[in-house]
Write a protein that holds these residues in place. Structure first.
Motif, PDB file in Angstrom:
ATOM      1  N   ILE A   1       0.846  -1.202   0.000  1.00  0.00           N
ATOM      2  CA  ILE A   1       0.000   0.000   0.000  1.00  0.00           C
ATOM      3  C   ILE A   1       0.879   1.249   0.000  1.00  0.00           C
ATOM      4  CG2 ILE A   1      -1.609   1.351   1.404  1.00  0.00           C
ATOM      5  CD1 ILE A   1      -2.923  -1.291   2.226  1.00  0.00           C
TER       6      ILE A   1
ATOM      7  N   ILE B   1      -6.411   1.216  -3.325  1.00  0.00           N
ATOM      8  CA  ILE B   1      -5.861   1.423  -1.975  1.00  0.00           C
ATOM      9  C   ILE B   1      -6.981   1.370  -0.946  1.00  0.00           C
ATOM     10  CG2 ILE B   1      -4.793   3.123  -0.446  1.00  0.00           C
ATOM     11  CD1 ILE B   1      -3.123   4.023  -2.880  1.00  0.00           C
TER      12      ILE B   1
ATOM     13  N   TYR C   1      -0.156   7.602   7.220  1.00  0.00           N
ATOM     14  CA  TYR C   1      -0.042   6.146   7.050  1.00  0.00           C
ATOM     15  C   TYR C   1       1.202   5.620   7.758  1.00  0.00           C
ATOM     16  CZ  TYR C   1       0.114   1.596   4.761  1.00  0.00           C
ATOM     17  OH  TYR C   1       0.157   0.247   4.516  1.00  0.00           O
TER      18      TYR C   1
ATOM     19  N   SER D   1      -6.118   3.674  -8.841  1.00  0.00           N
ATOM     20  CA  SER D   1      -5.130   3.475  -7.772  1.00  0.00           C
ATOM     21  C   SER D   1      -5.729   3.845  -6.422  1.00  0.00           C
ATOM     22  CB  SER D   1      -3.882   4.331  -8.033  1.00  0.00           C
ATOM     23  OG  SER D   1      -3.196   3.877  -9.172  1.00  0.00           O
TER      24      SER D   1
ATOM     25  N   LYS E   1       2.040   1.904  -3.472  1.00  0.00           N
ATOM     26  CA  LYS E   1       0.958   2.428  -4.313  1.00  0.00           C
ATOM     27  C   LYS E   1       0.707   3.907  -4.000  1.00  0.00           C
ATOM     28  CE  LYS E   1      -1.027   0.191  -6.784  1.00  0.00           C
ATOM     29  NZ  LYS E   1      -0.827  -0.070  -8.219  1.00  0.00           N
ATOM     30  N   LEU E   2       0.816   4.292  -2.734  1.00  0.00           N
ATOM     31  CA  LEU E   2       0.679   5.708  -2.377  1.00  0.00           C
ATOM     32  C   LEU E   2       1.817   6.536  -2.983  1.00  0.00           C
ATOM     33  CD1 LEU E   2      -0.391   5.391   1.369  1.00  0.00           C
ATOM     34  CD2 LEU E   2      -1.760   6.422  -0.452  1.00  0.00           C
TER      35      LEU E   2
END
Length: 350
Positions: free
Chosen positions: A13, A117, A68, A113, A16-17
């Motif tokens: 994740i 997520i 995050y 995307s 992907k961020l």
């Protein structure tokens, strides 16, 4: 035990961020370019508004990444793709219609995307869902931008093929589509932050909510691997949070919050670091481990109550909106620096 353990799902994740951030900057660069290249005032106005949204959303995305708390570099294929698109956008191989067409495809990629997520976060943990919550705003606005871009493409395409203007009623259809999207997703989106410049209370409160969720998840499982993962995130989050507060928040509030109360916050965080290191030395399978975690949770709870009651009140009474937002920006930057330092030390980022 390894206190900075990241499981593969959380790391995926994070990557992907990072991909989304690189792509978000490309969207901003494209829209700035389109403002220079477009000769149609209405189309320029739409790109100008889109640019404002995307610049704001870059701030939101930065907040999500910091909140995050797991750092990563973007995928190599994404950075290569971005470099290729940049060359096309600044070159003469594509006409304006083709460049906008490629931009709409990038918007679609960004939407997918963001949604991916969001769905993955539902499977990984409640703390992840809480951290990426503001991403909903970006997802919604990018989906609305897609509808606007379809309208732009229709106008540009008709001009290219016929030399004449398209039926301007298309803009009405675009607005109807956006209204339908707002009806479908707006209630969920408006519950999250829709601005990049959150104040310092917002950011601290988000950290507090996330760590409390992690404590709940840890205490609810008997899976030693999950316990280790949750504690690893708690350890990092509390350490980064405390360092950022001590660099940015406490020195700022001391003049009006008072030496005694401010020093108490410093002392509480020093004690928390001792408790965290004590827990780190205990085997997660031992009954003593969860006892120590509960002790940490209680100490964190006391600390949170002081910050969210008396310290927050002092900030509200002594700082302007602009000052609290500036403090938030510095706090987020301090957290980001510490997270990157930890990631480099652990080998996650070269």
């Amino acid at each position: 035990m390894i206190a900075t353990l990241d499981d593969t799902k959380r790391s995926a994740i994070a990557m992907k961020l990072a991909d989304m951030k690189v792509l978000q900057q490309l969207l901003i660069d494209n829209e700035q370019l389109f403002l220079q290249q477009s000769t149609d005032s209405e189309i320029r106005d739409r790109f100008r508004k889109m640019l404002e949204d995307d610049q704001k959303n870059m701030g939101i995305l930065d907040t999500v990444i910091v909140q995050y708390g797991v750092r990563s570099q973007p995928e190599k294929t994404i950075t290569q793709m971005v470099d290729t698109v940049k060359k096309l956008m600044h070159g003469s191989e594509l006409n304006f219609y083709a460049k906008v067409f490629q931009h709409e495809l990038l918007k679609h990629q960004q939407v997918m995307s963001g949604l991916t997520i969001h769905k993955a976060a539902q499977k990984v943990g409640a703390d992840v869902m809480m951290a990426i919550g503001p991403l909903n705003t970006i997802n919604f606005e990018n989906r609305a931008h897609q509808e606007q871009l379809k309208g732009v493409l229709e106008v540009l395409g008709v001009r290219e093929l016929t030399g004449q203007d398209a039926d301007q009623g298309i803009w009405g259809r675009v607005q109807d589509a956006m209204a339908a999207l707002s009806g479908a997703f707006g209630s969920a989106v408006t519950q999250t932050s829709d601005k990049s410049d959150m104040n310092i209370q917002d950011l601290i409160r988000m950290d507090h909510s996330k760590v409390n969720t992690l404590f709940t998840q840890l205490l609810a499982t008997n899976d030693s691997q999950k316990i280790q993962e949750y504690f690893g995130q708690i350890y990092k989050d509390l350490l980064v949070h405390s360092i950022a507060e001590e660099k940015v928040v406490y020195p700022t509030v001391r003049p009006f919050y008072g030496d005694k109360d401010t020093q108490e916050l410093y002392d509480e965080q020093a004690e928390l670091r001792v408790l965290l290191d004590q827990a780190k030395a205990i085997n997660v399978s031992s009954p003593q481990f969860k006892e120590k975690v509960r002790e940490i949770m209680d100490a964190v709870g006391d600390h949170i109550r002081q910050e969210e009651s008396t310290m927050f009140a002092a900030i509200r009474n002594n700082c302007s909106t602009e000052q609290t937002e500036q403090m938030a920006t510095k706090f987020k930057s301090a957290k980001s620096e510490e997270q990157q330092k930890m990631a480099k030390e652990s080998g996650m980022i070269k």
